[in-house]
Design a protein around this motif. Structure first.
Motif: not given
Length: 355
Positions: A170-190
Motif C-alpha cells: 500500500y505504501r509503495r502504491a502511495l509512493g507511485d501516486l506521489q511520483d505521478g505514476r497513477v497507473d502503477d499506483a492503481m495497480n498497487g492498490l488493486q
C-alpha cells in the motif's frame, strides 16, 4: 690355494725319499702297500671339494648384498599407501614377487620370512593412524554446512508478517501516486485489496482515482464490494449512493444503500440529512421530514436543513409546519442568494394558499 700346493709338494717329496734316492734300507723295511699314506686320488678329490666349498662361500658372500633391497622395498612400500590405498593389503605384494629370487640359497630364507613381520607393525601403525587422518573430514564438512544458512538468515533480516507485507504494498502504491505514476499506483492498490479486501485506505484511494479517471462504473463495483464485506461504513455508503443517483433510475438503489448502513450512522448528521434528501426525491416525504428533524436536533442553525424540512412538510400537506421551517431558514441569513430567493418564494406561496 697355496696351502693345498704346499701339501701336495710335501707328499711328493716324501714319496721320492722313500723310492728314488736309495736311502739306507738296512734297518728299514718296506711298508706294505696298504700301510702307506692316502692315495693321490683321495687327496686331489679333497682338494677339489675344498675348492668347491670356497667357491660356494664366495658366491654367497657376493650375492648377500642383493637381499637387503628386497627388505628395504618391503619396509618402504607402506609409505605412499595413506595417500591412495586405504588398506595395507598391497604391502605383501613385493614380498611374494621377491620370494623366488632367494629360493636358490637356503640361508636367506629366514631373512625373507622376517620381512612380513617387519611390515606388520607398519601396517598396524597405518591402521591406527588412518582414523586420525580421515575422521576429521566429515566433522569439518558438518561444521561448515550450517554456516551459509545462518548468513542467509542474517541477510534476510527480520521476518515480515503478512499484514506488514500488505501495508508495504500500500505504501509503495502511495509512493507511485506521489511520483505521478497513477497507473502503477492503481495497480498497487488493486494488489493490496486482493490480499486484504478490508483495507479501507486502499479502497477509498482507488475509488477516488477511478472517479478522477472518469471510470464511475468501476468505482461503484469497488464500493459495493466493500459494503458487502462490511456495511459499517456510512461514508462509503454515502459515496455509493451519490454515484447511484447519477444513474438513470438509480434513486431506489441509492435509498437501499443508505438504509442498510443507517443503523451504523450513529450521530453522523450529514448522513441523516442526505438520507432525508433521497427520501424526498423518491417522494417519501414523511420519512424525509423525520430525518431532517432528527438532524436539526443536533444542528439547529443549519439553514439548508430547515429549508429541506419545509419542502418535505409542504409536500406532505403540512403547510403550517412548512411555513415555520421556511421562516427559520430565512431568519438565519446563511443561505446563498439563490436559496434565499427560493425560500422567499415558498413563503409567498404558502401565504397565498392560507388565504
Amino acid at each position: 690355494m697355496s696351502l693345498i700346493n704346499k701339501m701336495l709338494q710335501d707328499l711328493d717329496a716324501r714319496s721320492k725319499d722313500g723310492h728314488g734316492q736309495g736311502a739306507d734300507t738296512g734297518g728299514i723295511r718296506p711298508v706294505p702297500e696298504r700301510e702307506r699314506g692316502l692315495p693321490r686320488a683321495v687327496v686331489f678329490g679333497g682338494a677339489a671339494g675344498l675348492t668347491a666349498i670356497a667357491i660356494a662361500l664366495g658366491w654367497i658372500y657376493w650375492k648377500r648384498p642383493e637381499v637387503p633391497p628386497v627388505l628395504v622395498n618391503v619396509a618402504q612400500a607402506p609409505v605412499p599407501v595413506p595417500v591412495s590405498v586405504p588398506t595395507p593389503v598391497p604391502v605383501r605384494v613385493p614380498v611374494v614377487a621377491a620370494a623366488p629370487e632367494p629360493a636358490v640359497v637356503p640361508q636367506p630364507e629366514p631373512m625373507v620370512e622376517a620381512a612380513p613381520a617387519a611390515a606388520a607393525p607398519m601396517a598396524r601403525e597405518f591402521k591406527a593412524s588412518e582414523p586420525r587422518r580421515v575422521a576429521p573430514k566429515p566433522v569439518t564438512v558438518a561444521a561448515v554446512k550450517p554456516v551459509p544458512v545462518v548468513v542467509e538468515k542474517i541477510i534476510e533480516g527480520k521476518q515480515v508478517t503478512p499484514q506488514q507485507s500488505i501495508d508495504n504494498t500500500y505504501r509503495r502504491a502511495l509512493g507511485d501516486l506521489q511520483d505521478g505514476r497513477v497507473d502503477d499506483a492503481m495497480n498497487g492498490l488493486q494488489r493490496t485489496l486482493q490480499r486484504d479486501p478490508r483495507h479501507q485506505g486502499a479502497r477509498e484511494t482507488l475509488v477516488r482515482l477511478l472517479l478522477e479517471a472518469q471510470r464511475p462504473d468501476e468505482a461503484v463495483r469497488q464500493l459495493q464490494q466493500s459494503l458487502a464485506l462490511d456495511p459499517k461504513q456510512p461514508a462509503q455508503a454515502m459515496m455509493l449512493a451519490r454515484l447511484q443517483l447519477d444513474r438513470s433510475g438509480g434513486g431506489a438503489a441509492a435509498l437501499d444503500t443508505l438504509k442498510r448502513s443507517l443503523p451504523f450512522a450513529g450521530e453522523h448528521l450529514d448522513y441523516r440529512a442526505f438520507l432525508a434528501g433521497v427520501l424526498q426525491r423518491e417522494q417519501h416525504y414523511r420519512e424525509a421530514a423525520e430525518q431532517y428533524q432528527l438532524a436539526l436536533q443536533s444542528a439547529p442553525d443549519n439553514s439548508v436543513w430547515w429549508m429541506g424540512l419545509g419542502i418535505a412538510l409542504q409536500a406532505d400537506n403540512q403547510a403550517v409546519q412548512a411555513k415555520a421551517a421556511f421562516e427559520r431558514a430565512k431568519a438565519l441569513q446563511t443561505l446563498s442568494p439563490q436559496l434565499q430567493a427560493f425560500v422567499e418564494r415558498k413563503l409567498v406561496q404558502l401565504a397565498g394558499a392560507g388565504k
